[in-house]
Design a protein around this motif. Structure first.
Motif, PDB file in Angstrom:
ATOM      1  N   VAL A  95       0.870  -1.185   0.000  1.00 36.38           N
ATOM      2  CA  VAL A  95       0.000   0.000   0.000  1.00 36.38           C
ATOM      3  C   VAL A  95       0.900   1.226   0.000  1.00 36.38           C
ATOM      4  N   GLU A  96       1.019   1.877  -1.148  1.00 40.12           N
ATOM      5  CA  GLU A  96       1.885   3.050  -1.255  1.00 40.12           C
ATOM      6  C   GLU A  96       1.127   4.312  -0.874  1.00 40.12           C
ATOM      7  N   ASN A  97       1.863   5.239  -0.251  1.00 38.39           N
ATOM      8  CA  ASN A  97       1.289   6.542   0.125  1.00 38.39           C
ATOM      9  C   ASN A  97      -0.063   6.357   0.825  1.00 38.39           C
ATOM     10  N   TYR A  98      -0.053   5.612   1.907  1.00 43.70           N
ATOM     11  CA  TYR A  98      -1.274   5.291   2.639  1.00 43.70           C
ATOM     12  C   TYR A  98      -2.075   6.554   2.943  1.00 43.70           C
ATOM     13  N   ASP A  99      -3.369   6.521   2.629  1.00 45.65           N
ATOM     14  CA  ASP A  99      -4.213   7.722   2.718  1.00 45.65           C
ATOM     15  C   ASP A  99      -4.944   7.886   4.045  1.00 45.65           C
ATOM     16  N   GLY A 100      -4.709   6.998   4.994  1.00 44.15           N
ATOM     17  CA  GLY A 100      -5.343   7.139   6.298  1.00 44.15           C
ATOM     18  C   GLY A 100      -6.734   6.540   6.368  1.00 44.15           C
ATOM     19  N   LYS A 101      -7.156   5.854   5.315  1.00 46.99           N
ATOM     20  CA  LYS A 101      -8.503   5.283   5.285  1.00 46.99           C
ATOM     21  C   LYS A 101      -8.446   3.754   5.438  1.00 46.99           C
ATOM     22  N   ASP A 102      -9.611   3.125   5.370  1.00 52.21           N
ATOM     23  CA  ASP A 102      -9.676   1.668   5.456  1.00 52.21           C
ATOM     24  C   ASP A 102      -8.872   1.022   4.328  1.00 52.21           C
ATOM     25  N   LEU A 105      -8.263  -5.668   2.758  1.00 57.67           N
ATOM     26  CA  LEU A 105      -7.315  -6.779   2.673  1.00 57.67           C
ATOM     27  C   LEU A 105      -7.849  -7.891   1.786  1.00 57.67           C
ATOM     28  N   ASN A 106      -9.131  -8.163   1.935  1.00 56.70           N
ATOM     29  CA  ASN A 106      -9.739  -9.246   1.162  1.00 56.70           C
ATOM     30  C   ASN A 106     -11.191  -8.869   0.872  1.00 56.70           C
ATOM     31  N   LYS A 107     -11.443  -8.488  -0.351  1.00 56.76           N
ATOM     32  CA  LYS A 107     -12.784  -8.028  -0.744  1.00 56.76           C
ATOM     33  C   LYS A 107     -13.805  -9.146  -0.655  1.00 56.76           C
ATOM     34  N   GLU A 108     -13.432 -10.336  -1.106  1.00 54.07           N
ATOM     35  CA  GLU A 108     -14.368 -11.466  -1.113  1.00 54.07           C
ATOM     36  C   GLU A 108     -14.840 -11.827   0.289  1.00 54.07           C
ATOM     37  N   GLN A 109     -13.931 -11.790   1.260  1.00 52.80           N
ATOM     38  CA  GLN A 109     -14.271 -12.163   2.639  1.00 52.80           C
ATOM     39  C   GLN A 109     -14.581 -10.950   3.521  1.00 52.80           C
ATOM     40  N   ASN A 110     -14.570  -9.767   2.919  1.00 55.20           N
ATOM     41  CA  ASN A 110     -14.874  -8.521   3.628  1.00 55.20           C
ATOM     42  C   ASN A 110     -13.965  -8.327   4.849  1.00 55.20           C
ATOM     43  N   ILE A 111     -12.666  -8.525   4.635  1.00 57.31           N
ATOM     44  CA  ILE A 111     -11.674  -8.334   5.698  1.00 57.31           C
ATOM     45  C   ILE A 111     -11.007  -6.985   5.492  1.00 57.31           C
ATOM     46  N   VAL A 112     -11.157  -6.109   6.485  1.00 62.94           N
ATOM     47  CA  VAL A 112     -10.722  -4.715   6.355  1.00 62.94           C
ATOM     48  C   VAL A 112      -9.777  -4.351   7.489  1.00 62.94           C
ATOM     49  N   LEU A 113      -8.657  -3.743   7.147  1.00 62.26           N
ATOM     50  CA  LEU A 113      -7.733  -3.179   8.127  1.00 62.26           C
ATOM     51  C   LEU A 113      -8.109  -1.712   8.287  1.00 62.26           C
ATOM     52  N   SER A 114      -8.710  -1.384   9.414  1.00 64.49           N
ATOM     53  CA  SER A 114      -9.304  -0.059   9.567  1.00 64.49           C
ATOM     54  C   SER A 114      -8.637   0.750  10.678  1.00 64.49           C
ATOM     55  N   PRO A 115      -8.327   2.030  10.411  1.00 63.11           N
ATOM     56  CA  PRO A 115      -7.790   2.896  11.471  1.00 63.11           C
ATOM     57  C   PRO A 115      -8.836   3.199  12.538  1.00 63.11           C
ATOM     58  N   GLY A 116     -10.098   2.917  12.231  1.00 58.23           N
ATOM     59  CA  GLY A 116     -11.136   3.083  13.234  1.00 58.23           C
ATOM     60  C   GLY A 116     -10.963   2.107  14.391  1.00 58.23           C
ATOM     61  N   TYR A 117     -10.369   0.964  14.113  1.00 56.21           N
ATOM     62  CA  TYR A 117     -10.121  -0.047  15.136  1.00 56.21           C
ATOM     63  C   TYR A 117      -8.641  -0.089  15.506  1.00 56.21           C
ATOM     64  N   LYS A 119      -5.877   2.153  15.600  1.00 54.30           N
ATOM     65  CA  LYS A 119      -5.585   3.591  15.512  1.00 54.30           C
ATOM     66  C   LYS A 119      -4.126   3.887  15.181  1.00 54.30           C
ATOM     67  N   ASP A 120      -3.224   2.934  15.452  1.00 57.54           N
ATOM     68  CA  ASP A 120      -1.802   3.141  15.145  1.00 57.54           C
ATOM     69  C   ASP A 120      -1.579   3.405  13.652  1.00 57.54           C
ATOM     70  N   LEU A 121      -2.485   2.918  12.820  1.00 59.82           N
ATOM     71  CA  LEU A 121      -2.346   3.112  11.375  1.00 59.82           C
ATOM     72  C   LEU A 121      -2.186   4.584  11.012  1.00 59.82           C
ATOM     73  N   LEU A 122      -2.860   5.460  11.734  1.00 56.54           N
ATOM     74  CA  LEU A 122      -2.893   6.877  11.360  1.00 56.54           C
ATOM     75  C   LEU A 122      -1.527   7.544  11.454  1.00 56.54           C
ATOM     76  N   GLN A 123      -0.640   7.000  12.279  1.00 55.43           N
ATOM     77  CA  GLN A 123       0.686   7.622  12.383  1.00 55.43           C
ATOM     78  C   GLN A 123       1.560   7.319  11.162  1.00 55.43           C
ATOM     79  N   TYR A 124       1.051   6.454  10.279  1.00 56.74           N
ATOM     80  CA  TYR A 124       1.822   6.083   9.093  1.00 56.74           C
ATOM     81  C   TYR A 124       1.191   6.613   7.807  1.00 56.74           C
TER      82      TYR A 124
END
Length: 413
Positions: A95-102, A105-117, A119-124
């Protein structure tokens, strides 16, 4: 950064899951695949004294390039991945230039890496992340550490103007099942001190960890036809449940933090006649740790006393084995080794996060084997599961920390 990405992916796509039920070292034959690959790579980049022993422990040397006496330092990581979640057929996503959003990870299985859960993601935000595809773990624990050590050694070899003393590196199997240091030859490694590159977020620097033990309890019962069971049946599963209910209910992993210890039931399997319960016991304070072990024994003893007459003897057996101890006891007398790492981070503009490890590393066991060994960040997050990810920039910073530690250690006083 592409060099780092390529190297990391070449490691994580090799399945090295360890097996706690195996009595071999390494615990799985597939760990040899990456071990042998690493040996060849270390030789290719110009490392010396590259060895691999019968148990897949790898060691190598970068000779000193200074005339004056310099302590020999080491850097250590493990190449196995946890059996808690599958490490087979890993398909990393960039994931290049991460935009801070969800991140899907897997569309078929609806697996999402979310900064809402998470929160450490937002620092990157704005950085490059490597994630899973939602069906496996990633293996940043600890292949990020291996990537960083190999890349740092390669950088020092290619830039001989950077002065450093003798550096030893070591890669181990089976850390994830608590055996990473069991057959590590400290005398052969011959370093004055070392660092494990096995921490999480950027800036982590740790020299305290849990005292740890594992407990196995076996509850016996008596099976009688339920229609005639009055006063005769003893259901071992209910006894196991009674035991668990007597543990302090707020002293669990999900309700503790920092220096707070816990009891953690990790497995239960049973029938009317026999139920086995496994749990782990953790505490940073040695006295509290010993008290926790006594608590488990006392609860078991009370159950035995209550059912002794009806059962005709002990109805529950309890086996407790220590796993490792708090490395602080061994590192504090040589606290300068922590201060060197802290200084390295500060000179690189990294804010050190000095905190206790709520777990253990090879370093805690190695410290008790005579090799003081604090732990430094490797950059990954959400280890041991499908939401694991690592920012490439954090790996780059870890590489710079290794190089800077080598420089600082070699500097004339």
């Amino acid at each position: 950064m592409q060099h780092i990405i390529d190297r990391f992916i070449s490691y994580v796509t090799v399945d090295t899951e360890s097996d706690p039920n195996s009595d071999t070292t390494p615990s799985t034959a597939k760990q040899w695949d990456l071990a042998n690959q690493l040996v060849e790579e270390l030789k290719a980049i110009g490392m010396e004294e590259v060895t691999i022993d019968a148990n897949a422990y790898i060691m190598a040397t970068l000779p000193s390039n200074v005339e004056h006496d310099v302590p020999t330092i080491g850097f250590i990581s493990h190449f196995d991945t946890t059996p808690d979640f599958t490490g087979a057929n890993i398909k990393p996503q960039i994931v290049e230039n991460y935009d801070g959003k969800d991140i899907i990870l897997n569309k078929e299985q609806n697996i999402v890496l979310s900064p809402g859960y998470f929160k450490d993601l937002l620092q990157y935000k704005g950085q490059t992340l490597i994630t899973t595809d939602g069906t496996t773990l990633l293996g940043a624990d600890d292949k990020a550490g291996i990537t960083e050590i190999v890349t740092a050694m390669e950088y020092l070899i290619n830039n001989p103007e950077i002065k450093h003393g003798k550096i030893r590196i070591g890669f181990t199997p089976d850390e994830e099942i608590g055996r990473g240091a069991h057959k590590f030859d400290v005398e052969k490694f011959a370093a004055d001190w070392a660092y494990t590159m096995d921490g999480s977020q950027i800036g982590e620097l740790e020299y305290e960890n849990f005292n740890a033990a594992g407990a196995k309890l076996t509850f016996s019962g008596k099976s009688v036809h339920p229609g005639y069971a009055k006063g005769k049946m003893i259901n071992s599963m209910l006894l196991a449940n009674k035991f668990i209910s007597k543990l302090p209910k707020h002293e669990t992993p999900q309700e503790t933090k920092g220096y707070e210890g816990f009891f953690h039931v990790t497995g239960i399997n049973g029938s009317i006649e026999e139920t086995k319960v496994e749990l782990i016991i953790r505490d940073h304070d040695r006295k509290k740790f010993e008290k926790r072990k006594k608590t488990v024994e006392k609860i078991a003893a009370k159950i035995n006393k209550k059912f002794a007459k009806q059962f005709g003897g002990p109805i529950v057996s309890c086996e407790i084995k220590d796993s490792y101890y708090n490395m602080r006891e061994k590192v504090e007398p040589v606290i300068h080794i922590v201060e060197v790492a802290e200084k390295a981070m500060k000179e690189l503009g990294i804010k050190p996060i000095i905190k206790p490890i709520r777990g253990g590393t090879d370093g805690c066991q190695l410290s008790y084997m005579g090799l003081p060994c604090p732990n430094i960040f490797a950059g990954g997050h959400n280890f041991h599961g499908k939401y694991e990810y690592v920012p490439v920039e954090s790996m780059q910073k870890a590489i710079e920390v290794i190089v800077k530690i080598a420089e600082l250690t070699a500097a004339k006083k």
